[in-house]
Motif scaffolding. Sequence first.
Motif, short mmCIF file in Angstrom:
data_model
loop_
_atom_site.label_atom_id
_atom_site.label_comp_id
_atom_site.label_asym_id
_atom_site.label_seq_id
_atom_site.Cartn_x
_atom_site.Cartn_y
_atom_site.Cartn_z
N ALA A 20 0.83 -1.20 0.00
CA ALA A 20 0.00 0.00 0.00
C ALA A 20 0.87 1.26 0.00
N VAL A 21 1.93 1.25 0.79
CA VAL A 21 2.83 2.41 0.86
C VAL A 21 3.44 2.67 -0.52
N LEU A 22 3.91 1.63 -1.18
CA LEU A 22 4.51 1.82 -2.50
C LEU A 22 3.48 2.25 -3.54
N TRP A 23 2.26 1.76 -3.41
CA TRP A 23 1.21 2.14 -4.35
C TRP A 23 0.97 3.66 -4.32
N LYS A 24 1.21 4.28 -3.19
CA LYS A 24 1.00 5.73 -3.07
C LYS A 24 1.93 6.53 -3.99
N LEU A 25 3.02 5.93 -4.44
CA LEU A 25 3.95 6.62 -5.34
C LEU A 25 3.54 6.51 -6.81
N GLU A 26 2.74 5.50 -7.12
CA GLU A 26 2.43 5.20 -8.52
C GLU A 26 1.71 6.36 -9.21
N GLY A 27 2.19 6.66 -10.41
CA GLY A 27 1.55 7.68 -11.24
C GLY A 27 1.90 9.11 -10.87
#
Length: 193
Positions: A20-27
């Motif tokens: 979830a933490v890494l997903w916050k960086l996507e895009g």
Amino acid sequence: MDDDLAKKFLHGELQDLRKAVLWKLEGLSEYDVRRPLTSSGTNLLGLVKHLALWESRYFGEVFGRPSPEAQPRWDDLSHRGADMWATEDETREEIVDRYRRVWEHSDATIAGLNFDSPGHAAWWPNPDVRLFNIMVHMLSETSRHAGHADILREQLDGSVGTIAARAKSQPDEASREAQRTEIERVAKAVAAD
């Protein structure tokens, strides 16, 4: 509760939070993942860098399995706070890859030790710990920073949640603004009393 079942549950929760933490960086652009979004300078990439360092320390040093990568000493005051932001020389890819390598090292520690395996967290007031203590601590720490990341990401583009699939089912901007307006109206009404 069975120790193995509890360990598996806590480990699974930690693994989900990491993603979830890494997903916050996507895009997001390089600027958006690095820019300070609070008065203390908190930013998304800095949260990832911080989590990588401390997870490495907790599941590494504490159990006599130090990271194969060099880490600043926890008691070196000259590095205090440096784990909360990325320098110009550090790329997003390097920090994300480091975090993923830390997961592998941490996961090996978790898999290889029993719930009651002893460790030593020298920086804690009561430094003698068990794997259980460290798993709960890192789950709490990662959850706390995942919450920070959620708020920071929402500030940037309105995206909330823990996975991309849920982000797509969010209310439209007009619905969100209507809800925010109503909450603001209630806050002002109560404050006026």
